[in-house]
Design a protein around this motif. Structure first.
Motif, mmCIF file in Angstrom:
data_model
loop_
_atom_site.group_PDB
_atom_site.id
_atom_site.type_symbol
_atom_site.label_atom_id
_atom_site.label_comp_id
_atom_site.label_asym_id
_atom_site.label_seq_id
_atom_site.Cartn_x
_atom_site.Cartn_y
_atom_site.Cartn_z
ATOM 1 N N THR A 9 0.834 -1.196 0.000
ATOM 2 C CA THR A 9 0.000 0.000 0.000
ATOM 3 C C THR A 9 0.870 1.247 0.000
ATOM 4 O OG1 THR A 9 -1.614 -1.217 1.332
ATOM 5 C CG2 THR A 9 -1.917 1.164 1.142
ATOM 6 N N LEU A 10 0.474 2.250 -0.788
ATOM 7 C CA LEU A 10 1.231 3.501 -0.825
ATOM 8 C C LEU A 10 1.101 4.231 0.513
ATOM 9 C CD1 LEU A 10 0.359 4.914 -4.379
ATOM 10 C CD2 LEU A 10 2.278 3.446 -3.698
ATOM 11 N N LYS A 12 1.002 7.388 1.144
ATOM 12 C CA LYS A 12 0.019 8.481 1.113
ATOM 13 C C LYS A 12 -1.408 7.952 1.236
ATOM 14 C CE LYS A 12 -0.690 8.737 -3.906
ATOM 15 N NZ LYS A 12 -0.679 9.620 -5.093
ATOM 16 N N ASP A 13 -1.664 6.741 0.689
ATOM 17 C CA ASP A 13 -3.007 6.173 0.770
ATOM 18 C C ASP A 13 -3.348 5.753 2.198
ATOM 19 O OD1 ASP A 13 -3.385 6.564 -1.922
ATOM 20 O OD2 ASP A 13 -2.822 4.519 -2.483
ATOM 21 N N ASN A 16 -4.196 8.972 3.992
ATOM 22 C CA ASN A 16 -5.500 9.482 3.551
ATOM 23 C C ASN A 16 -6.649 8.709 4.188
ATOM 24 O OD1 ASN A 16 -4.378 11.442 1.945
ATOM 25 N ND2 ASN A 16 -4.522 10.266 0.049
ATOM 26 N N CYS A 33 4.299 13.105 3.051
ATOM 27 C CA CYS A 33 3.770 14.259 2.318
ATOM 28 C C CYS A 33 4.303 14.246 0.888
ATOM 29 C CB CYS A 33 4.155 15.536 3.051
ATOM 30 S SG CYS A 33 3.573 17.045 2.253
ATOM 31 N N CYS A 34 5.446 14.848 0.682
ATOM 32 C CA CYS A 34 6.009 14.923 -0.679
ATOM 33 C C CYS A 34 6.510 13.568 -1.168
ATOM 34 C CB CYS A 34 7.147 15.941 -0.709
ATOM 35 S SG CYS A 34 6.625 17.594 -0.230
ATOM 36 N N GLY A 36 5.288 10.519 -0.295
ATOM 37 C CA GLY A 36 4.345 9.477 0.094
ATOM 38 C C GLY A 36 3.858 8.573 -1.018
ATOM 39 N N ASN A 37 4.307 8.822 -2.242
ATOM 40 C CA ASN A 37 3.813 8.042 -3.373
ATOM 41 C C ASN A 37 4.665 6.798 -3.621
ATOM 42 O OD1 ASN A 37 1.953 7.615 -5.459
ATOM 43 N ND2 ASN A 37 3.305 8.544 -6.977
ATOM 44 N N ILE A 38 5.011 6.105 -2.549
ATOM 45 C CA ILE A 38 5.801 4.872 -2.647
ATOM 46 C C ILE A 38 5.174 3.813 -1.738
ATOM 47 C CG2 ILE A 38 7.971 6.071 -3.164
ATOM 48 C CD1 ILE A 38 8.799 5.642 -0.237
ATOM 49 N N CYS A 198 -0.513 20.331 -0.498
ATOM 50 C CA CYS A 198 0.446 19.328 -0.047
ATOM 51 C C CYS A 198 -0.222 18.349 0.922
ATOM 52 C CB CYS A 198 1.638 19.992 0.630
ATOM 53 S SG CYS A 198 1.267 20.687 2.258
ATOM 54 N N GLY A 199 0.484 17.278 1.210
ATOM 55 C CA GLY A 199 -0.060 16.247 2.083
ATOM 56 C C GLY A 199 -0.342 16.749 3.486
#
Length: 232
Positions: A9-10, A12-13, A16, A33-34, A36-38, A198-199
């Motif tokens: 799971t990412l 950032k997800d 969220n 935040c910046c 988090g897409n990993i 931003c996140g």
């Protein structure tokens, strides 16, 4: 519906879905935040973290979310001492913790984005007013008013009129706290996010909305179940 996530799971997800997991990521120096897409597994690897331990920390947050009460009707038939203990343990301690943890995020977002989004300056002002009032309010409840209510419940009270007057005062403080929360909701247009934020900005809005819900449940339990027993 159960909240599920895995090592794939990412980051950032996860935040969220469960905003309070941001505290776990912050503690472990994971950029939610910046960066988090990993996947969670990559974030753990990059920071030298044990994947199982990280998942366990996150699961604790998920379990708390799953066990959060949505229906307080069960408390109608509970005795006053039980309700007071529940308020202190479930709402006072949780609110104190959340106010403390959320403060630096509110401060950061208002400082970084306040020039372009002046509503954040108002959010900052209202949040810290709310924090100050709620901390003082909860302290008064525990130190003064709840002991008086316990005496009312046990019929060992010496000054019933004083106790009732203080309960009425607490209700007025609840009204003011609710008004601050309504102002926060109004100034944020019901927590509507601007485009391309931003996140951390997104996180603040989600946690403020959750804080609102926590406060409303807290106040409901006192105003609508506990206090009427002694104001009738």
């Amino acid at each position: 519906m159960p909240i599920t996530f895995s090592s794939d799971t990412l980051v950032k997800d996860i935040v969220n879905e469960l905003p309070k997991t941001s505290d776990v990521f912050k503690k472990n120096r994971i950029d939610f935040c910046c960066g988090g897409n990993i996947p969670l597994s990559l974030a753990a690897s990059q920071n030298g973290l044990n994947m199982d331990s990280l998942l366990e920390e996150l699961k604790v947050i998920a379990d708390k979310s799953e066990s959060a009460e949505t229906d307080l009707a069960v408390w109608t038939n509970s005795d006053s001492n039980t309700i007071i203990d529940h308020v202190i343990n479930q709402y006072h301690r949780t609110t104190e913790e959340e106010l403390s943890l959320l403060s630096p995020y509110v401060t950061k977002v208002s400082r970084v984005h306040g020039d372009n989004h002046p509503e954040l300056l108002k959010v900052y002002e209202l949040f810290y007013e709310f924090k100050k009032e709620m901390v003082e309010h909860m302290s008064k409840e525990e130190a003064v008013v709840f002991p008086l209510i316990r005496q009312l419940a046990d019929n060992t009270i010496n000054n019933r009129e004083e106790a009732i007057a203080m309960i009425v005062e607490l209700e007025k403080e609840h009204d003011h706290a609710g008004e601050i929360l309504r102002e926060i909701r109004a100034v944020t247009s019901d927590f509507t996010l601007p485009l391309d934020v931003c996140g951390t900005y997104r996180l603040v809005y989600k946690r403020l909305e959750e804080l609102e819900g926590l406060t409303f449940m807290h106040v409901h339990l006192e105003n609508n179940i506990l206090f009427p027993r002694y104001l009738g």
